[in-house]
Design a protein around this motif. Structure first.
Motif, PDB file in Angstrom:
ATOM      1  N   GLY A  90       0.819  -1.199   0.000  1.00  0.00           N
ATOM      2  CA  GLY A  90       0.000   0.000   0.000  1.00  0.00           C
ATOM      3  C   GLY A  90       0.852   1.249   0.000  1.00  0.00           C
ATOM      4  N   LEU A  91       0.204   2.387   0.135  1.00  0.00           N
ATOM      5  CA  LEU A  91       0.892   3.670   0.114  1.00  0.00           C
ATOM      6  C   LEU A  91       1.707   3.864   1.383  1.00  0.00           C
ATOM      7  CD1 LEU A  91      -1.981   5.964  -1.229  1.00  0.00           C
ATOM      8  CD2 LEU A  91      -0.092   4.965  -2.536  1.00  0.00           C
ATOM      9  N   GLN A  92       2.919   4.397   1.223  1.00  0.00           N
ATOM     10  CA  GLN A  92       3.789   4.666   2.357  1.00  0.00           C
ATOM     11  C   GLN A  92       4.024   6.161   2.564  1.00  0.00           C
ATOM     12  OE1 GLN A  92       4.564   2.176   4.307  1.00  0.00           O
ATOM     13  NE2 GLN A  92       3.688   0.669   2.909  1.00  0.00           N
ATOM     14  N   ASP A  93       3.893   6.946   1.517  1.00  0.00           N
ATOM     15  CA  ASP A  93       4.115   8.386   1.608  1.00  0.00           C
ATOM     16  C   ASP A  93       3.006   9.029   2.438  1.00  0.00           C
ATOM     17  OD1 ASP A  93       5.483  10.932   0.341  1.00  0.00           O
ATOM     18  OD2 ASP A  93       3.311  11.210   0.153  1.00  0.00           O
ATOM     19  N   HIS A  94       3.373   9.840   3.422  1.00  0.00           N
ATOM     20  CA  HIS A  94       2.397  10.412   4.343  1.00  0.00           C
ATOM     21  C   HIS A  94       1.395  11.325   3.639  1.00  0.00           C
ATOM     22  CE1 HIS A  94       5.041   9.762   8.189  1.00  0.00           C
ATOM     23  NE2 HIS A  94       4.744   8.645   7.563  1.00  0.00           N
ATOM     24  N   ALA A  95       1.849  12.140   2.705  1.00  0.00           N
ATOM     25  CA  ALA A  95       0.937  13.045   2.002  1.00  0.00           C
ATOM     26  C   ALA A  95      -0.075  12.256   1.178  1.00  0.00           C
ATOM     27  CB  ALA A  95       1.724  13.999   1.103  1.00  0.00           C
ATOM     28  N   GLN A  96       0.374  11.213   0.507  1.00  0.00           N
ATOM     29  CA  GLN A  96      -0.524  10.393  -0.297  1.00  0.00           C
ATOM     30  C   GLN A  96      -1.525   9.661   0.583  1.00  0.00           C
ATOM     31  OE1 GLN A  96       2.082   7.860  -2.550  1.00  0.00           O
ATOM     32  NE2 GLN A  96       2.741   9.498  -3.930  1.00  0.00           N
ATOM     33  N   ARG A  97      -1.070   9.129   1.691  1.00  0.00           N
ATOM     34  CA  ARG A  97      -1.973   8.437   2.609  1.00  0.00           C
ATOM     35  C   ARG A  97      -3.045   9.393   3.139  1.00  0.00           C
ATOM     36  NH1 ARG A  97       0.508   3.816   5.221  1.00  0.00           N
ATOM     37  NH2 ARG A  97      -0.321   4.456   7.241  1.00  0.00           N
ATOM     38  N   PHE A  98      -2.621  10.589   3.496  1.00  0.00           N
ATOM     39  CA  PHE A  98      -3.548  11.590   4.023  1.00  0.00           C
ATOM     40  C   PHE A  98      -4.607  11.961   2.981  1.00  0.00           C
ATOM     41  CE2 PHE A  98      -4.777  16.022   4.627  1.00  0.00           C
ATOM     42  CZ  PHE A  98      -5.150  16.046   5.957  1.00  0.00           C
ATOM     43  N   LEU A  99      -4.180  12.239   1.764  1.00  0.00           N
ATOM     44  CA  LEU A  99      -5.120  12.677   0.732  1.00  0.00           C
ATOM     45  C   LEU A  99      -6.047  11.556   0.281  1.00  0.00           C
ATOM     46  CD1 LEU A  99      -2.847  14.967  -1.469  1.00  0.00           C
ATOM     47  CD2 LEU A  99      -4.561  15.675   0.213  1.00  0.00           C
ATOM     48  N   LEU A 100      -5.562  10.324   0.280  1.00  0.00           N
ATOM     49  CA  LEU A 100      -6.426   9.223  -0.131  1.00  0.00           C
ATOM     50  C   LEU A 100      -7.626   9.101   0.795  1.00  0.00           C
ATOM     51  CD1 LEU A 100      -6.683   6.829  -2.169  1.00  0.00           C
ATOM     52  CD2 LEU A 100      -5.730   5.398  -0.357  1.00  0.00           C
ATOM     53  N   LEU A 101      -7.405   9.290   2.097  1.00  0.00           N
ATOM     54  CA  LEU A 101      -8.476   9.118   3.075  1.00  0.00           C
ATOM     55  C   LEU A 101      -9.217  10.409   3.405  1.00  0.00           C
ATOM     56  CD1 LEU A 101      -6.629   6.713   5.542  1.00  0.00           C
ATOM     57  CD2 LEU A 101      -8.189   6.121   3.674  1.00  0.00           C
ATOM     58  N   PRO A 115      -9.286  21.248  13.680  1.00  0.00           N
ATOM     59  CA  PRO A 115      -8.621  22.542  13.877  1.00  0.00           C
ATOM     60  C   PRO A 115      -8.417  23.223  12.522  1.00  0.00           C
ATOM     61  CG  PRO A 115      -7.043  20.750  14.070  1.00  0.00           C
ATOM     62  CD  PRO A 115      -8.379  20.107  13.919  1.00  0.00           C
ATOM     63  N   VAL A 116      -9.153  24.273  12.258  1.00  0.00           N
ATOM     64  CA  VAL A 116      -9.289  24.819  10.912  1.00  0.00           C
ATOM     65  C   VAL A 116      -7.935  25.211  10.314  1.00  0.00           C
ATOM     66  CG1 VAL A 116     -10.296  26.654   9.515  1.00  0.00           C
ATOM     67  CG2 VAL A 116     -11.649  25.577  11.329  1.00  0.00           C
ATOM     68  N   GLU A 117      -7.183  26.044  10.995  1.00  0.00           N
ATOM     69  CA  GLU A 117      -5.938  26.534  10.413  1.00  0.00           C
ATOM     70  C   GLU A 117      -4.932  25.402  10.228  1.00  0.00           C
ATOM     71  OE1 GLU A 117      -5.529  29.449   9.100  1.00  0.00           O
ATOM     72  OE2 GLU A 117      -7.606  29.863   9.659  1.00  0.00           O
ATOM     73  N   GLU A 118      -4.803  24.555  11.218  1.00  0.00           N
ATOM     74  CA  GLU A 118      -3.882  23.413  11.101  1.00  0.00           C
ATOM     75  C   GLU A 118      -4.299  22.494   9.958  1.00  0.00           C
ATOM     76  OE1 GLU A 118      -2.823  19.292  13.519  1.00  0.00           O
ATOM     77  OE2 GLU A 118      -3.731  20.976  14.598  1.00  0.00           O
ATOM     78  N   ALA A 119      -5.603  22.245   9.847  1.00  0.00           N
ATOM     79  CA  ALA A 119      -6.094  21.349   8.810  1.00  0.00           C
ATOM     80  C   ALA A 119      -5.851  21.924   7.417  1.00  0.00           C
ATOM     81  CB  ALA A 119      -7.575  21.069   9.015  1.00  0.00           C
ATOM     82  N   ARG A 120      -6.136  23.206   7.239  1.00  0.00           N
ATOM     83  CA  ARG A 120      -5.909  23.813   5.926  1.00  0.00           C
ATOM     84  C   ARG A 120      -4.432  23.791   5.553  1.00  0.00           C
ATOM     85  NH1 ARG A 120     -10.031  29.089   5.840  1.00  0.00           N
ATOM     86  NH2 ARG A 120     -11.972  27.855   5.868  1.00  0.00           N
ATOM     87  N   ARG A 121      -3.585  24.045   6.529  1.00  0.00           N
ATOM     88  CA  ARG A 121      -2.145  24.008   6.270  1.00  0.00           C
ATOM     89  C   ARG A 121      -1.700  22.582   5.904  1.00  0.00           C
ATOM     90  NH1 ARG A 121      -0.891  25.985  10.598  1.00  0.00           N
ATOM     91  NH2 ARG A 121      -0.373  24.122  11.800  1.00  0.00           N
ATOM     92  N   THR A 122      -2.216  21.598   6.619  1.00  0.00           N
ATOM     93  CA  THR A 122      -1.843  20.212   6.361  1.00  0.00           C
ATOM     94  C   THR A 122      -2.305  19.763   4.983  1.00  0.00           C
ATOM     95  OG1 THR A 122      -1.996  19.712   8.728  1.00  0.00           O
ATOM     96  CG2 THR A 122      -2.043  17.846   7.209  1.00  0.00           C
ATOM     97  N   VAL A 123      -3.540  20.109   4.625  1.00  0.00           N
ATOM     98  CA  VAL A 123      -4.056  19.742   3.306  1.00  0.00           C
ATOM     99  C   VAL A 123      -3.261  20.436   2.207  1.00  0.00           C
ATOM    100  CG1 VAL A 123      -6.049  19.823   1.758  1.00  0.00           C
ATOM    101  CG2 VAL A 123      -6.364  19.253   4.178  1.00  0.00           C
ATOM    102  N   ALA A 124      -2.996  21.730   2.373  1.00  0.00           N
ATOM    103  CA  ALA A 124      -2.248  22.478   1.364  1.00  0.00           C
ATOM    104  C   ALA A 124      -0.855  21.892   1.161  1.00  0.00           C
ATOM    105  CB  ALA A 124      -2.162  23.949   1.761  1.00  0.00           C
ATOM    106  N   GLU A 125      -0.190  21.545   2.242  1.00  0.00           N
ATOM    107  CA  GLU A 125       1.145  20.959   2.128  1.00  0.00           C
ATOM    108  C   GLU A 125       1.093  19.604   1.423  1.00  0.00           C
ATOM    109  OE1 GLU A 125       2.432  20.845   6.159  1.00  0.00           O
ATOM    110  OE2 GLU A 125       3.032  22.967   6.203  1.00  0.00           O
ATOM    111  N   ALA A 126       0.080  18.816   1.705  1.00  0.00           N
ATOM    112  CA  ALA A 126      -0.051  17.519   1.050  1.00  0.00           C
ATOM    113  C   ALA A 126      -0.330  17.685  -0.440  1.00  0.00           C
ATOM    114  CB  ALA A 126      -1.158  16.706   1.719  1.00  0.00           C
TER     115      ALA A 126
END
Length: 240
Positions: free
Chosen positions: A139-150, A160-171
């Motif tokens: 399966g996927l091992q890259d953290h950004a890919q794992r995050f975006l898939l789910l 947490p709005v600001e943290e979440a937007r930053r995390t999504v944008a970085e991914a």
């Protein structure tokens, strides 16, 4: 693509492992926006060529193609699965959790004509993205890919709005989106947390349940597994 291993509930499907799609930005645009029912009029705005995007949509949602399976292995032998199913009159994207000892799967939600969700809280999504599966797990091992898939399975009023937007944008940037497009897209994908459901524990299970009437997690995830298996799954969802 290679044949994927057996998955309970999909014995009659020809499953193909689809993790190689994760290297293509067009996949992420289709996965994130079409799963949420958003049309993509200008893929070029995200740095993705129109012909590449159209080819990806065809690849994901054409009836004649085999069922695609993408996996996120996480702690204690569990795997989160995303399954693209194409039928004659509809297409469904299922979000599941599986363990080889169960003989069944836990349902996180579905995107399609009869959709349901959400299936993950914010802490669970973050923990699954950062978790380490068993050595050699497919399966996927890259953290950004794992995050975006789910990510489409997320729904949590306590995000947490600001943290979440930053995390999504970085991914999004990490998988190949134009950096100047990711801020607005992150906000769109997350929506307004005030209109999202809440998560809580009950005396009946160590696994959190969701307040939404449309969530399959109104009941404990993978209901019917043993108490020991439920405790292990709860620990894995918490990142322990």
């Amino acid at each position: 693509m290679t044949a994927a291993p057996h998955l309970p509930g999909f014995e009659d499907d020809e499953l193909l492992a689809g993790e190689d799609l994760a290297s293509e930005p067009a996949f992420w645009l289709a996965h994130l926006l079409l799963a949420l029912g958003h049309d993509v009029e200008e893929p070029e705005a995200y740095g993705i060529a129109r012909d590449a995007y159209d080819a990806m949509v065809e690849r994901l949602f054409v009836t004649e193609t085999p069922t695609l399976l993408l996996r996120v292995p996480f702690r204690h032998g569990h795997t989160a699965c995303v399954v693209y199913q194409n039928f004659e009159d509809e297409c469904d994207t299922d979000f599941l959790v599986h363990h080889p000892a169960w003989g069944r799967f836990g349902f996180l939600g579905q995107f399609g004509p009869h959709g349901s969700g959400p299936g993950l809280s914010w802490p669970e999504l973050v923990n699954l993205a950062r978790s380490e599966g068993d050595p050699g797990a497919e399966g996927l091992q890259d953290h950004a890919q794992r995050f975006l898939l789910l990510l489409p399975a997320l729904g949590d009023a306590d995000t947490p709005v600001e943290e979440a937007r930053r995390t999504v944008a970085e991914a999004l940037t990490a998988v190949g989106f134009r950096p100047d497009s990711v801020g607005e897209l992150a906000a769109q994908l997350l929506g307004d947390p005030e209109h999202q459901p809440r998560w809580c524990l009950t005396p009946d299970s160590p696994i959190p349940i969701c307040s939404s009437d449309y969530s399959p997690r109104q009941i404990p995830l993978a209901l019917g597994i043993t108490e020991a298996q439920a405790r292990t799954l709860a620990e894995a969802l918490r990142g322990h």
